[in-house]
Design a protein around this motif. Structure first.
Motif, mmCIF file in Angstrom:
data_model
loop_
_atom_site.group_PDB
_atom_site.id
_atom_site.type_symbol
_atom_site.label_atom_id
_atom_site.label_comp_id
_atom_site.label_asym_id
_atom_site.label_seq_id
_atom_site.Cartn_x
_atom_site.Cartn_y
_atom_site.Cartn_z
ATOM 1 N N GLU A 34 103.401 26.389 -31.579
ATOM 2 C CA GLU A 34 102.777 27.606 -32.099
ATOM 3 C C GLU A 34 101.318 27.365 -32.482
ATOM 4 N N MET A 35 100.997 26.167 -32.942
ATOM 5 C CA MET A 35 99.597 25.858 -33.237
ATOM 6 C C MET A 35 98.753 25.936 -31.971
ATOM 7 N N PHE A 36 99.261 25.365 -30.883
ATOM 8 C CA PHE A 36 98.541 25.452 -29.607
ATOM 9 C C PHE A 36 98.361 26.903 -29.200
ATOM 10 N N ALA A 37 99.419 27.705 -29.334
ATOM 11 C CA ALA A 37 99.362 29.102 -28.911
ATOM 12 C C ALA A 37 98.343 29.893 -29.721
ATOM 13 N N MET A 38 98.132 29.497 -30.964
ATOM 14 C CA MET A 38 97.189 30.199 -31.834
ATOM 15 C C MET A 38 95.779 29.621 -31.757
ATOM 16 N N GLY A 39 95.578 28.597 -30.935
ATOM 17 C CA GLY A 39 94.247 28.020 -30.775
ATOM 18 C C GLY A 39 93.885 26.986 -31.810
ATOM 19 N N PHE A 40 94.899 26.376 -32.460
ATOM 20 C CA PHE A 40 94.669 25.324 -33.448
ATOM 21 C C PHE A 40 95.420 24.068 -33.004
ATOM 22 N N PRO A 41 94.948 23.389 -31.985
ATOM 23 C CA PRO A 41 95.702 22.244 -31.455
ATOM 24 C C PRO A 41 95.824 21.119 -32.477
ATOM 25 N N PRO A 42 97.030 20.597 -32.673
ATOM 26 C CA PRO A 42 97.215 19.447 -33.557
ATOM 27 C C PRO A 42 96.745 18.175 -32.877
ATOM 28 N N LEU A 43 96.648 17.117 -33.650
ATOM 29 C CA LEU A 43 96.311 15.825 -33.069
ATOM 30 C C LEU A 43 97.508 15.287 -32.284
ATOM 31 N N ARG A 44 97.227 14.533 -31.239
ATOM 32 C CA ARG A 44 98.280 13.935 -30.423
ATOM 33 C C ARG A 44 98.025 12.436 -30.314
ATOM 34 N N PRO A 45 99.075 11.646 -30.102
ATOM 35 C CA PRO A 45 98.862 10.215 -29.885
ATOM 36 C C PRO A 45 97.951 10.000 -28.682
ATOM 37 N N PRO A 46 97.150 8.945 -28.692
ATOM 38 C CA PRO A 46 96.185 8.742 -27.607
ATOM 39 C C PRO A 46 96.817 8.492 -26.248
ATOM 40 N N ASN A 47 98.062 8.026 -26.221
ATOM 41 C CA ASN A 47 98.724 7.731 -24.946
ATOM 42 C C ASN A 47 100.104 8.391 -24.893
ATOM 43 N N ALA A 48 100.116 9.706 -25.156
ATOM 44 C CA ALA A 48 101.378 10.444 -25.207
ATOM 45 C C ALA A 48 102.164 10.346 -23.902
ATOM 46 N N GLU A 49 101.466 10.284 -22.757
ATOM 47 C CA GLU A 49 102.152 10.281 -21.460
ATOM 48 C C GLU A 49 103.029 9.057 -21.263
ATOM 49 N N VAL A 50 102.750 7.978 -21.987
ATOM 50 C CA VAL A 50 103.537 6.753 -21.791
ATOM 51 C C VAL A 50 104.958 6.921 -22.320
#
Length: 262
Positions: free
Chosen positions: A155-171
């Motif tokens: 919901e944060m992304f949908a509202m335009g307030f992206p949270p922090l993510r781990p630097p290597n989430a894809e791993v």
């Protein structure tokens, strides 16, 4: 300007926010590893000792060394009575302060996506484990939506307030972990998904715990009040309560294990 980074420095806050989740997943993970007793363990990125405590309680290790970059987290880990056998020290996952072949098992619990260079971190785990020993990890499936706070973050992304993510989430993808472990030369590499659920007394219990997360709380704190209320309303709609008002969100992690060739 460098991008903000997720930092875990408050061991007590981490315990309420993520420690319970870590143990729920960690118990399943340890059952899957099925280690013998009296082994020498290293817990890389041990944080506040939530997973280290499980190792000590469940598997009667001969030795446990916990390594983490945060003094605050390590200070909390040292207060756990059941981890008295464990030793905790500050250190870098990409440069472990131990000689080669010093351990029988090296584990990373919810850490590998925070390591700046996961390949280098894994290489260090392999280096410090003796031949025939186990190298293993589990991590929330960030790309797949398995993070415990995903309802809020969506919901944060949908509202335009992206949270922090781990630097290597894809791993944290299962196929990425499989490839990483295989490329490191480990034998018998296996992966599995770990599903867990956690019950909160009500929505406010869930929300207050979530706001302790450095990936989410600071961003929400900086939002206008009306946006915060809207965010709460939208997240509440994703988390139906039972007749007693309790909510039970789920999460899932991907786990991987392999052995150092003999």
């Amino acid at each position: 300007m460098a991008e903000p980074q997720i930092r875990f420095d408050d061991g007590a806050a981490y315990e309420r926010m993520m420690g319970v989740w870590s143990r729920l997943a960690g118990e399943i993970f340890l059952d899957w590893l099925a280690p013998r007793s009296a082994l020498r363990w290293i817990d890389v990125g041990c944080g506040n000792g939530a997973f280290t405590e499980l190792i000590v309680k469940r598997h009667a290790p001969a030795e446990v060394q916990g390594v983490d970059p945060s003094d605050g987290q390590l200070a909390y880990a040292r207060t756990r009575p059941s981890t008295r056998i464990a030793q905790f020290r500050q250190g870098d996952a990409m440069e472990l302060p131990f000689p080669s072949h010093a351990f029988d098992v090296a584990v990373m619990a919810l850490v590998i996506f925070f390591v700046p260079d996961p390949r280098k971190g894994l290489a260090e785990m392999v280096r410090v484990v003796s031949k025939g020993g186990t190298v293993a990890a589990y991590a929330w499936d960030m790309p797949g939506g398995g993070f415990p706070l995903q309802p809020i973050q969506t919901e944060m992304f949908a509202m335009g307030f992206p949270p922090l993510r781990p630097p290597n989430a894809e791993v944290s993808k299962a196929e990425a972990l499989q490839r990483l472990w295989t490329d490191a030369g480990l034998a018998g590499v296996e992966t599995r998904r770990i599903d867990v659920q956690r019950t909160f007394t009500d929505f406010d219990d869930f929300w207050s715990a979530a706001m302790l997360a450095p990936s989410t709380g600071p961003t929400v704190a900086s939002m206008p009040r009306e946006d915060v209320e809207l965010l709460r309303k939208r997240v509440r709609g994703r988390l139906p309560a039972d007749a007693a008002g309790r909510i039970t969100p789920g999460a899932w992690a991907n786990a991987v294990k392999g052995s150092v060739p003999g």
